[in-house]
Each structure stands twice: as C-alpha cells, then as structure tokens.
Design an enzyme around this catalytic site. Structure first.
Site: not given
Ligand SMILES: Cc1cc2nc3c(=O)[nH]c(=O)nc-3n(C[C@H](O)[C@H](O)[C@H](O)COP(=O)(O)OP(=O)(O)OC[C@H]3O[C@@H](n4cnc5c(N)ncnc54)[C@H](O)[C@@H]3O)c2cc1C
Length: 552
Positions: A275, A277, A438, A534
C-alpha cells in the site's frame, strides 16, 4: 414459545440448501449474462456484490453441514453440534433469500424463481429451522458451556489446538490488555517462544527447514493465538506466511534455500509493503520505483517512494516490497516486481535506517484505534539499495511481482479467516461469562430469551465462519491456485461475522462493554480492521469473489 423446540436436522438443512442453490444458480446465470461473463462487473457493482455474497453464504452453509456430517461419521461431535450446524445453515439460507429478493427484477428472474425454489413446505421448514426458539435453545447450551470451542478435530489436530491454546492462555493472554492500552510493541519473548515452538515454520516445506503441517494446523494455531490477542500474537505469522507463499511460487531455488529456513526459524520478522498513500485497492497502480543501480560494486536497484500501512515495519528485518521496475505506467501490473528489502529492526513508533551508500529509510507508526502491538507504519524510502539477488525470482521475476504478491495475499486471506474465528471465539466466551454473572431485574441476564437468542445465533454464525475457513485450508493443501477464491470467501464471511459477534458481545456487556477494563472493548475495535486489510471488503467482493464466480 416452547422452551423445548424441535431442533433442525442436517437433512432439513440439506433440503434448504438445495433450494437456495437452485435460486442462486439462476441468479448467477443471469448475472453472468448481465456482466458479460464478469467483464462488465463495474457496470453492475451492486448486483455483482449481492450474488457474490449470496454464493459465499451458500458455500458456508454447505461446508457447515458437511463438517457436522463428517464429525458424526467419525463418531465425534454431538447432537448440539448438528443442531447448531443445521440452524446456522438455515440462517445463512434465510439471509441469502433476503439478499437476493430485492434483486429478482434486476436479475430478470422475477418472483417465480423465488416461489419455484421455495415452495410452501420449504418455506415452512426454513421458518422452523431458523425459529427463535431454536437459537434460544442453542444459546442456553452454549452459555452453559461458557462458549468453549469444542469443534471436533482428529487426534493430531486436536493436539495442535490444545497445545497452542495452552501456550496462548499462559504466555500471551496475560499481556494482551497492557499491550493494547499502552500501544506497546509485541514483546520479544513472544517471538522467541513462538519460534521455539515452530509456529513460524508451519507451512514452510520440510526441505526448507519448516514443519509442513498443512494449512489447517496453521489455521488452528492462528485461531488460538488470535483468541488471546489478534494484534500481539494472532497476526505474527501472517506476514512470514505471505512471503513464504510468494517465494514458493516465484523464488529461485537459491532464494528459497536462503530465506525460507530463516523465516521458519523465526529469525526474520517480515513486513508486507504494498500500500502507498495514494494507492490502496488499485495495487496495479503502485508507483514506488525500483531503478537499476550499482552501489559499492554490487548490482541491484535503488528504491524510492512512500509506502503506507506497512504493519510491523519497525521490528521487521525484511520488507516484502512491491515496486515498479518498468517506468512505463501503461504496463500496469506487468511493470511491478517484488523485492525482499533488508533493514535493521527497530522497536519504536518511528525509525530511521541509513546505508553506507547514502540510502535512507524512515518510518512512522500511524496511531490506530485497535490492532495495536505490531504498529502500522508510513515508510519513506530514498535511494534505498537492494541487491539484485533480492529480487524475488531474480531476473525472471521482473514484472511478476503483482502476481506473486496476489498469490501471497490468497494465503494471507486464509490466515485472516482463522484470525477472525479466533477473535470471535474470544468475544463469544466473554459474552457467555458475562451474561451468566450479570444480574438485572432479579435474574442473571442469560435467563432472558433475547440474550439466549443472541448467544445461540453468535455460536451458529461462528460455526459457519469456522467451517468455510477450515474447508478453504484443506482446499489450499490440495491446490493453492484453485482454492484462492474459496480463501477469499472465507475471509469475507468470517471477518463480517467477527465484527457482528464482537459487537453483539459488547452489547451484552452493556456499559462495561465500552470500558477499557473489559477485554470485549478491545475485541470490538480489533475486529473492525478485519474487513479492511488483504482486500477491503467491497474490493474483495467485486474483484475477487464476483470475478471468479461470474468470469468464464
Ligand atoms: C491496520 C492496518 C494494517 C494494514 N497493514 C498493511 C500491510 O501490512 N501492508 C500493506 O501493504 N497494506 C496494509 N494495510 C492497507 C490495506 O491493505 C488497505 O487499507 C486496503 O487494501 C484498502 O486500501 P485503501 O485503504 O487505500 O482504500 P481504498 O482503495 O481507497 O478504498 C476505500 C473504499 O473505496 C471504495 N472503492 C475503492 N475502489 C472501488 C471500486 N473499484 N469499486 C467500488 N468501490 C471502490 C470501497 O468502498 C473501499 O472500501 C493495512 C491497513 C490497515 C488499516
């Protein structure tokens, strides 16, 4: 609302899947015509995405049914495994029908196709198999088992899973929260201990120093490590795995002999640098340049350009870097080559390396909301010299980098299916523990129907994610190229499921799900990255899954 529902059987699920398949077959046939066998997918993106996802759901349903049936044949598993598989498959079929229904006119198959595939008796069966009472019953059972992963495996794989589980619970889990909250780097002990256990060599062939345990063993390892921490352990073997596959596919014999034993031993940490920018999904447009040069009497290339999102670039000893060796941009992917770029490892959030010949490489980690521990860097390369011997494939590798990198990504996607399952598993377990403890309105929250339903549906979805991922792993053992589309489907579905499960599990924690003190908040932010890397989800759907399904 009966508390003892009639649980669906695998035969019920098979009938529902056959109906879904007939609807899907018609939809795919029409989508092929509309997209001119995949050539015009971009003119029909929404439709193509719909059928690609529906086909993925059908595939997952099939693998889920087959997994449970196989377990029964081998005397493993139990009635709950089958009921969960059947209900999970029914849920996938219901989702597939809902997904294709709004598109029947665009596809030109009309309501008739829906009616023909799902006559009244099958519609009734679908309603019964995916009824809330079924998921509530499964949810009660799953919560009672505290969400534990008891997916049946053969003896060898069971041993792999339990030994990695023990390691991850003892060595990784106690540090996971601290690493996340302080944005620390993966501790060196993780790497040395994982290396000693052979985790980096699981899919490196024995002749190159690996253990060649097969892709399912590798997935189980990844899954258990990710259950402890996606970022600080579960993703450590992904990068070496990607480079291993690229070297196996396109490296020279000399390169394989040189690099693979070091990768298998965990001596080399790898970063994947594709990759940039301005370049993300459109990998063929990579601009970073590698130009021929001789430095200090050594022939090679100088690399110039920015790269972004290079995970683990700081600690890495090598970057598998994709660069343009042919300046003619019209060559697109054919102008790209893959390099093994050596560098010194650094343990900070930024680094700078220099070469005697004047080359410079600097990196700065971009702060992220989750997936902390490896750090993802923006990297700047200035006249960074790479010897010609580090061009993957040597001179024969010129212009082949894109294809080698894509092959590596297929392996990465399989891994990510495993990472997603491990993270989702952790969330399911935390949710079960929480709802058992809980108490609200005088009862443990697990006693409420909606809680049971949510837990049951999470477990069924996770079983589906696991089934398609394991199937992709076994298919990769047979033929990596042929299995690449299935690995992409596994990644697509498992990552969505992990996002959904972590978010449901977070809701079941109420306000504490938003507190850093509870691990579920980490899982939720970590999961969000899964559909991004990916191949970000829309690109994976259109350019990998749909293209494969609709192409000639
Ligand atoms: C934490 C993290 C770690 C990463 N690690 C690495 C790494 O180690 N190495 C590496 O090389 N990269 C890495 N990446 C980068 C990652 O692979 C990219 O972010 C990803 O491929 C998407 O590229 P992009 O971000 O530029 O998005 P873009 O390509 O700009 O896409 C953004 C969105 O635009 C839309 N879009 C784009 N093109 C199309 C189209 N043709 N049709 C329809 N919609 C479209 C989609 O909705 C897409 O989701 C990492 C990313 C993150 C967040």
């Amino acid at each position: 609302m009966s508390d003892q529902p009639v649980l669906p059987t695998l035969d019920d699920a098979r009938q529902l899947l056959a109906a879904a398949d007939s609807l899907l077959t018609g939809a795919l046939a029409r989508a092929r015509v509309l997209t001119q066998n995949g050539k015009a997918i971009d003119d029909h993106q929404v439709l193509a995405e719909r059928v690609a996802y529906a086909a993925t759901e059908a595939r997952a349903a099939r693998e889920l049914i087959e997994y449970a049936a196989g377990a029964r044949r081998e005397g493993r598993g139990d009635a709950w495994l089958e009921a969960t598989a059947a209900a999970g498959a029914a849920e996938l079929v219901a989702s597939l029908v809902a997904r294709l229904t709004p598109a029947v006119d665009d596809l030109g198959i009309g309501d008739d196709a829906l009616q023909a595939s799902f006559p009244p008796d099958l519609r009734k069966k679908l309603r019964a198999a995916s009824n809330e009472s079924v998921f509530r019953a499964i949810g009660r059972e799953v919560a009672g088992r505290r969400g534990r992963n008891e997916t049946p495996l053969d003896e060898t794989l069971e041993q792999v899973r339990s030994s990695v589980r023990e390691f991850a619970e003892k060595e990784i889990a106690p540090h996971a929260e601290r690493i996340h909250r302080t944005d620390d780097l993966v501790p060196e002990e993780f790497i040395t201990k994982m290396a000693a256990l052979g985790y980096f060599g699981l899919s490196v062939p024995e002749e190159y120093g690996g253990y060649e345990m097969g892709n399912l063993a590798m997935i189980l390892t990844t899954e258990e490590l990710s259950r402890a921490s996606l970022a600080a352990a579960g993703s450590l073997i992904t990068r070496p795995e990607i480079l291993t596959k690229a070297l196996m596919a396109g490296g020279t014999e000399e390169q394989k002999k040189f690099w693979l034993p070091k990768i298998a031993a965990g001596d080399l940490m790898v970063g994947i640098s594709v990759t940039e920018p301005d370049i993300g999904s459109d990998v063929a447009g990579v601009k970073c340049r590698a130009d021929r040069a001789t430095v200090g009497g050594v022939e090679g290339f100088v690399v110039n350009g920015p790269k972004s999102w290079c995970t683990f670039a700081g600690r890495a000893n090598v970057l598998a870097l994709l660069a343009r060796t042919d300046p003619d941009m019209s060559k697109g992917p054919k102008g790209l080559s893959l390099f093994i770029v050596e560098k010194e490892p650094h343990r900070g959030h930024d680094f700078e390396c220099t070469q005697p010949g004047g080359g410079k490489m600097s990196g700065k980690a971009d702060a992220t909301i989750g997936y902390r521990g490896m750090h993802s860097f923006t990297v700047q390369l200035e006249n960074w010299f790479v010897p010609a011997t580090n061009l993957v494939g040597d001179q024969g590798g010129l212009g082949k980098g894109f294809y080698l990198q894509m092959g590596g990504f297929a392996a990465g996607r399989l891994q990510t299916g495993g990472r997603a399952c491990g993270l989702a598993q952790a969330a399911l377990e935390r949710a079960c523990e929480y709802v058992l403890d809980r108490v609200q309105f005088g009862r443990a929250t697990v006693e409420y129907g909606l809680t049971q339903f949510l837990i049951g549906r999470m477990a069924a979805k996770l079983a589906a994610a696991r089934a398609i991922t394991y199937a992709a792993a076994l298919a990769m053992d047979e033929d990596e190229r042929k299995a690449a589309p299935l690995a992409a489907q596994a990644k697509l579905l498992a990552c969505d499921i992990a996002v959904g499960i972590t978010q449901d599990a977070q809701l079941l924690h109420g306000g504490w799900g938003y507190a850093e003190e509870y691990a579920i908040s980490r899982y939720t932010v970590d999961a969000l990255v899964l559909p991004i890397f990916e191949g970000v989800k829309p690109i994976l759907e259109l350019k990998v899954v749909a293209r494969n399904l609709l192409g000639e």
